[in-house]
Design a protein around this motif. Structure first.
Motif, mmCIF file in Angstrom:
data_model
loop_
_atom_site.group_PDB
_atom_site.id
_atom_site.type_symbol
_atom_site.label_atom_id
_atom_site.label_comp_id
_atom_site.label_asym_id
_atom_site.label_seq_id
_atom_site.Cartn_x
_atom_site.Cartn_y
_atom_site.Cartn_z
ATOM 1 N N LYS A 149 42.020 54.320 46.010
ATOM 2 C CA LYS A 149 41.000 55.361 45.803
ATOM 3 C C LYS A 149 40.638 56.084 47.092
ATOM 4 N N ILE A 150 41.184 55.629 48.217
ATOM 5 C CA ILE A 150 40.850 56.222 49.513
ATOM 6 C C ILE A 150 41.863 57.275 49.935
ATOM 7 N N VAL A 151 43.143 57.036 49.635
ATOM 8 C CA VAL A 151 44.192 57.975 50.027
ATOM 9 C C VAL A 151 44.000 59.307 49.303
ATOM 10 N N GLU A 152 44.515 60.380 49.883
ATOM 11 C CA GLU A 152 44.433 61.722 49.282
ATOM 12 C C GLU A 152 45.848 62.266 49.073
ATOM 13 N N PRO A 153 46.251 62.553 47.840
ATOM 14 C CA PRO A 153 45.500 62.383 46.594
ATOM 15 C C PRO A 153 45.368 60.914 46.190
ATOM 16 N N ARG A 154 44.328 60.625 45.442
ATOM 17 C CA ARG A 154 44.089 59.249 45.003
ATOM 18 C C ARG A 154 45.249 58.763 44.139
ATOM 19 N N LEU A 155 45.569 57.487 44.301
ATOM 20 C CA LEU A 155 46.772 56.931 43.698
ATOM 21 C C LEU A 155 46.560 56.524 42.243
ATOM 22 N N THR A 156 47.365 57.067 41.348
ATOM 23 C CA THR A 156 47.433 56.570 39.976
ATOM 24 C C THR A 156 48.086 55.192 40.011
ATOM 25 N N THR A 157 47.607 54.263 39.185
ATOM 26 C CA THR A 157 48.097 52.897 39.262
ATOM 27 C C THR A 157 47.939 52.206 37.911
ATOM 28 N N VAL A 158 48.341 50.943 37.850
ATOM 29 C CA VAL A 158 48.060 50.107 36.683
ATOM 30 C C VAL A 158 47.254 48.904 37.147
ATOM 31 N N SER A 159 46.370 48.434 36.291
ATOM 32 C CA SER A 159 45.440 47.374 36.676
ATOM 33 C C SER A 159 46.143 46.036 36.836
ATOM 34 N N HIS A 160 45.588 45.231 37.721
ATOM 35 C CA HIS A 160 46.069 43.867 37.945
ATOM 36 C C HIS A 160 44.814 43.023 38.110
ATOM 37 N N TYR A 161 44.533 42.153 37.157
ATOM 38 C CA TYR A 161 43.242 41.477 37.095
ATOM 39 C C TYR A 161 43.188 40.312 38.083
ATOM 40 N N LEU A 162 42.876 40.616 39.324
ATOM 41 C CA LEU A 162 42.970 39.635 40.391
ATOM 42 C C LEU A 162 41.885 38.562 40.299
ATOM 43 N N SER A 163 40.640 38.975 40.260
ATOM 44 C CA SER A 163 39.545 38.008 40.184
ATOM 45 C C SER A 163 39.648 37.167 38.921
ATOM 46 N N GLU A 164 39.981 37.827 37.812
ATOM 47 C CA GLU A 164 40.119 37.117 36.541
ATOM 48 C C GLU A 164 41.281 36.117 36.582
ATOM 49 N N THR A 165 42.355 36.484 37.297
ATOM 50 C CA THR A 165 43.478 35.562 37.467
ATOM 51 C C THR A 165 43.031 34.304 38.203
ATOM 52 N N GLY A 166 42.214 34.483 39.229
ATOM 53 C CA GLY A 166 41.692 33.332 39.962
ATOM 54 C C GLY A 166 40.799 32.457 39.105
ATOM 55 N N GLU A 167 39.920 33.091 38.330
ATOM 56 C CA GLU A 167 39.029 32.332 37.457
ATOM 57 C C GLU A 167 39.815 31.530 36.433
ATOM 58 N N ARG A 168 40.785 32.191 35.803
ATOM 59 C CA ARG A 168 41.576 31.525 34.764
ATOM 60 C C ARG A 168 42.380 30.373 35.365
ATOM 61 N N SER A 169 42.977 30.581 36.525
ATOM 62 C CA SER A 169 43.770 29.528 37.169
ATOM 63 C C SER A 169 42.910 28.303 37.478
ATOM 64 N N ALA A 170 41.715 28.536 38.014
ATOM 65 C CA ALA A 170 40.822 27.424 38.351
ATOM 66 C C ALA A 170 40.362 26.693 37.090
ATOM 67 N N ARG A 171 40.059 27.440 36.041
ATOM 68 C CA ARG A 171 39.635 26.811 34.783
ATOM 69 C C ARG A 171 40.730 25.899 34.236
ATOM 70 N N TYR A 172 41.954 26.387 34.252
ATOM 71 C CA TYR A 172 43.066 25.595 33.747
ATOM 72 C C TYR A 172 43.239 24.302 34.552
ATOM 73 N N LEU A 173 43.185 24.430 35.886
ATOM 74 C CA LEU A 173 43.381 23.252 36.729
ATOM 75 C C LEU A 173 42.272 22.233 36.511
ATOM 76 N N LEU A 174 41.032 22.696 36.425
ATOM 77 C CA LEU A 174 39.922 21.766 36.219
ATOM 78 C C LEU A 174 40.027 21.065 34.869
ATOM 79 N N GLU A 175 40.512 21.775 33.872
ATOM 80 C CA GLU A 175 40.716 21.139 32.568
ATOM 81 C C GLU A 175 41.787 20.048 32.667
ATOM 82 N N MET A 176 42.844 20.330 33.408
ATOM 83 C CA MET A 176 43.906 19.333 33.597
ATOM 84 C C MET A 176 43.376 18.112 34.350
#
Length: 335
Positions: A281-308
């Motif tokens: 969002k800083i570069v000009e022109p702003r970059l079109t992209t696709v989402s990558h759920y980083l924080s959610e990936t961390g949450e899900r990974s930790a939840r899975y490990l704790l369940e194990m």
């Protein structure tokens, strides 16, 4: 000195063992005693000694996290998600970085698994080609692999929907009128970057556009090689009018380089990235992209490990990958 169980026992005139059982909601202890113990513990600012408790039940209440690099936005966001889940469940993270080195990754896994942690969250290094050191740890400790996964590892793995996200990104370029689309690719040894490459190729095939290895430049996540890669691409294919970058860092660098070379983005060449990093969002022109759920990936990974860890099982139900979405900005034309 922090308050202890003995201090609570002395204040209430009961035995330390009764205090301990009350703090753990033992059904043999009267409800009024449990309430009195917990109220006194709060008043005295008592903090449970998890290390001592862990020694009794052979637990450390600590999770090992091994990432290729701590300092980049991508992994710091994932770690933030892990921290939220772990902290809420009374666990701490012991964070290590492999620096993209297989040898360092192996040393870290051996050290962590030698009784220092209850389980490990691992993102495989770029250099890793052998998996024996990972399989060895998996034999006696829960391990969750995240983002950089490998289907040869029989454990829980949390990955992005890289193939479909890349397909969406490339398809967007096609829909906006691009006829010749190049790809700034990541390391060929990694499954997630392979999946992005395959998603790009499939979108080209479905759009009846050229699929050629000469349109693919391996940049290994290194923005410093983007300049030379684009010079060669555009020399060999001067009619390139679209670029799909394996991540936003390379996409941003592509915009900067193209502008220096005198190209207009997106009027002459459209650029799309992957990840939705803040830099997009800083570069000009702003970059079109696709989402990558980083924080959610961390949450899900930790939840899975704790369940194990807590259920003492290696087999748990997992959710499908997060579905990526297009984030339209200024570096691509409107449909």
């Amino acid at each position: 000195m922090p308050a202890t169980i003995k201090d609570i026992a002395k204040a209430l005139g009961i035995s330390p063992s009764t205090v301990s059982r009350a703090l753990n909601d033992n059904p043999q202890i009267k409800e009024e005693t449990i309430k009195a113990v917990k109220a006194t513990a709060k008043k005295l600012n008592y903090v449970p000694n998890k290390a001592a408790a862990g020694l009794r039940i052979n637990k450390t209440y600590c999770i090992g996290v091994v990432v290729p690099s701590i300092g980049i936005y991508f992994f710091s966001r994932i770690i933030s998600g892990m921290q939220r889940v772990a902290s809420a469940r009374g666990y701490q993270l012991l964070i290590c970085q492999s620096n993209e080195k297989e040898e360092e990754e192996e040393k870290l896994l051996k050290s962590l698994s030698a009784g220092r942690v209850d389980g490990i969250l691992l993102s495989i290094s770029q250099e890793t080609t052998r998996l024996n050191h990972i399989k060895e740890v998996m034999n006696h400790m829960p391990v969750v692999i995240f983002d950089r996964v490998d289907p040869a590892l029989d454990t829980v793995q949390v990955e992005a929907d890289d193939y479909n996200a890349a397909y969406i990104a490339t398809q967007h370029l096609i829909k906006t009128g691009c006829k010749k689309i190049a790809h700034l690719a990541g390391p060929t040894s990694m499954f997630n970057t392979k999946n992005r490459l395959n998603g790009y190729k499939e979108a080209l095939k479905d759009g009846d556009l050229e699929v050629s290895n000469s349109l693919i430049a391996n940049c290994d996540f290194d923005r410093h090689v983007v300049g030379k890669a684009l010079e060669k691409l555009l020399k060999d294919h001067p009619d390139v009018d679209g670029i799909f970058a394996v991540n936003d860092n390379l996409g941003v660098e592509a915009i900067i380089v193209l502008k220096k070379m005198g190209y207009k983005v997106p009027e002459q060449i459209s650029v799309i990235g992957f990840g939705n990093y803040p830099i997009s969002k800083i570069v000009e022109p702003r970059l079109t992209t696709v989402s990558h759920y980083l924080s959610e990936t961390g949450e899900r990974s930790a939840r899975y490990l704790l369940e194990m860890i807590e259920k003492k099982t290696r087999k748990i139900d997992i959710e499908p990958p997060f579905v990526s979405e297009l984030i339209f900005r200024d570096s691509t034309k409107q449909i």
